[in-house]
Design an enzyme around this catalytic site. Structure first.
Site, PDB file in Angstrom:
ATOM      1  N   LYS A 107      -3.253  10.474  -7.097  1.00 56.12           N
ATOM      2  CA  LYS A 107      -2.115  11.057  -7.830  1.00 56.12           C
ATOM      3  C   LYS A 107      -2.206  12.561  -7.693  1.00 56.12           C
ATOM      4  CE  LYS A 107       1.224   9.472 -10.516  1.00 56.12           C
ATOM      5  NZ  LYS A 107       1.793   8.125 -10.647  1.00 56.12           N
ATOM      6  N   ASP A 129       7.231  11.001  -8.767  1.00 55.02           N
ATOM      7  CA  ASP A 129       6.874  10.592 -10.135  1.00 55.02           C
ATOM      8  C   ASP A 129       7.766  11.477 -11.011  1.00 55.02           C
ATOM      9  OD1 ASP A 129       4.565   8.889 -11.542  1.00 55.02           O
ATOM     10  OD2 ASP A 129       4.801  10.698 -12.727  1.00 55.02           O
TER      11      ASP A 129
HETATM   12  N1  GLU Z   1       4.747   7.316  -9.243  1.00 53.06           N
HETATM   13  C1  GLU Z   1       4.935   5.912  -9.070  1.00 53.06           C
HETATM   14  C2  GLU Z   1       3.860   5.172  -9.835  1.00 53.06           C
HETATM   15  O1  GLU Z   1       3.464   5.610 -10.893  1.00 53.06           O
HETATM   16  C3  GLU Z   1       5.085   5.512  -7.618  1.00 53.06           C
HETATM   17  C4  GLU Z   1       3.948   5.904  -6.721  1.00 53.06           C
HETATM   18  C5  GLU Z   1       4.210   5.626  -5.248  1.00 53.06           C
HETATM   19  O2  GLU Z   1       5.255   5.115  -4.894  1.00 53.06           O
HETATM   20  O3  GLU Z   1       3.291   5.947  -4.457  1.00 53.06           O
HETATM   21  O4  GLU Z   1       3.398   4.121  -9.460  1.00 53.06           O
END
Ligand code: GLU
Length: 452
Positions: free
Chosen positions: A131, A171
């Site tokens: 992340k 996100d």
């Molecule tokens: N931010 C989204 C999550 O919390 C998607 C992450 C992604 O697609 O890599 O899963």
């Protein structure tokens, strides 16, 4: 192993995490939730003993922190902080979103990266967990400011990511616009057109259904949960929080399946629309969002019959199903008590860790259906995984194909949670199920790969 020995192990483990990660309350909260359910499971598996699997999973493989300088429209220099937490790559390249929000800090991103490891494992696709983000606030910034910020952010980030290494996505605060600017800068610096980001626009390698995927997945998961008590969404009243991308997908699918969403919320308060949010009202949510503001109250401008409750959260509204889709810790013990007292039968988390630990325990004790975000919101990253596949084979699937695969993945996650989470009285503890099912695949891969 005796119960008191297991309890002691949990206590010792949490004490170590707290000592090692001071001032990181969100991260500690996320690890605690997993430890409480996974340590008793490890106790039943001799092959895991002494391997320090959970200890290793709670330590990022790498945490990158960097300066993001940029120049605003007034010619003034601004300095933000950028992060990428590469948490675990045992089952695939790091994968997870980028968040731009003033609340972003190391604790928040470590909790999100930790959750992502389990979530990505649950999808069954080969994706590790990561992340990233920044304390940059896109609210109120011009397009050109956002572009300059994204370019500066990617100028550093591009040294650490790649289609076989780490594949970021969106996100909170990072949508199609930001992904476009980030992709453009990566391509320019690296001189490579690759699937290094997901959530891309359709014109340059994005996948159909990706914008709706998180919300659709949440609703597919809710359908499966309701099915276990012989219910479905038809005629159900649903309270949703947030009105971003995830809430939008949720509301759209609930409408399609015959449910009635009566709330949305923003940082300013919540909207109660007794008639239900359907049809053109759903499109209006998108328009509101696109106007670059996040005030829920503006819904009244077009639909004045709805009511706005300033500074409040929607959990006081009577509903059958509650779907927190805004952000972490937006639903506490008091909220949980109100929902249960009002007869809510199912809580499906759409955001990441929206319920506090106390709220979760209350839902579990009350035996209402409760699903943690890492299971029920996995449809977003799962569809990112499908976008990566399409990029690799250089083909685009139709909406129907992507949606069918998404649905199949959500049904699979539900089954995995059920298999590991079913208790003696038949109640499914989805928290336990998701944590253990997510853990097992990563643990097996880590065991096979040695102490790395
Ligand atoms: N931010 C989204 C999550 O919390 C998607 C992450 C992604 O697609 O890599 O899963």
């Amino acid at each position: 192993m005796e119960q008191h020995e297991i309890d002691q192990q949990i206590k010792d483990f949490i004490a170590k995490i707290e000592a090692k990660n001071p001032n990181e309350p969100e991260f500690i909260q996320a690890v605690k939730e997993v430890a409480i359910t996974v340590i008793p499971f490890i106790a039943t598996k001799p092959q895991y003993h002494g391997m320090k699997l959970l200890e290793r999973m709670a330590e990022p493989e790498r945490a990158i922190i960097f300066r993001v300088p940029w120049v605003d429209d007034n010619g003034e220099i601004q300095v933000n902080r950028g992060f990428r937490i590469q948490m675990n790559s045992a089952i695939g390249p790091y994968k997870g979103g980028i968040r731009f929000h003033p609340t972003v800090n190391l604790s928040v991103l470590k909790f999100l990266a930790f959750e992502q490891v389990f979530k990505n494992s649950l999808t069954t696709l080969p994706m590790g967990g990561g992340k990233g983000g920044s304390d940059f606030d896109p609210q109120g910034k011009s397009d050109m400011e956002v572009m300059r910020f994204c370019q500066s952010f990617m100028t550093e980030l591009c040294k650490h990511i790649g289609p076989e290494t780490d594949v970021p996505a969106g996100d909170i605060g990072v949508g199609a616009r930001e992904i476009g600017y980030l992709f453009g800068q990566y391509k320019r610096i690296r001189n490579e057109f690759t699937g290094v980001l997901t959530g891309k626009g359709l014109a340059y390698g994005g996948s159909l259904i990706r914008p709706e995927a998180t919300g659709f997945g949440v609703v597919y998961f809710t359908e499966q949960m309701l099915k276990t008590i012989n219910q479905d969404l038809k005629g159900k009243t649903v309270c949703v929080s947030g009105f971003g991308n995830v809430s939008w997908g949720v509301i759209k699918k609930i409408d399609e399946l015959g449910g009635k969403t009566v709330t949305i919320s923003g940082p300013d308060g919540y909207i109660y629309d007794e008639e239900g949010i359907s049809g053109e009202k759903i499109d209006y949510l998108l328009a509101l969002r696109a106007s670059g503001n996040n005030r829920a109250e503006d819904y009244l401008k077009k639909y004045p019959k709805a009511k706005f409750f300033a500074g409040k959260r929607p959990w006081e509204v009577k509903c059958d199903v509650a779907i927190p889709a805004a952000t972490q810790n937006e639903l506490d013990l008091e909220d949980a008590k109100k929902l249960v007292a009002n007869g809510c039968m199912c809580v499906t988390e759409a955001a990441n860790m929206p319920s506090t630990l106390e709220a979760i325990n209350y839902f579990l004790e009350s035996k209402v259906l409760f699903s943690p975000g890492k299971a029920s919101n996995a449809g977003g990253v799962a569809t990112s995984g499908l976008e990566m596949t399409q990029n690799s084979i250089r083909l685009n699937w139709t909406s129907e194909e992507v949606d069918a695969r998404l649905k199949e993945i959500m049904i699979g996650i539900h089954k995995a949670c059920r298999d590991y989470g079913k208790e003696a009285d038949g109640y499914v503890n989805y928290v336990k199920g998701a944590n253990i099912a997510g853990f097992v695949k990563v643990a097996e891969a880590m065991l096979a790969q040695g102490v790395v």
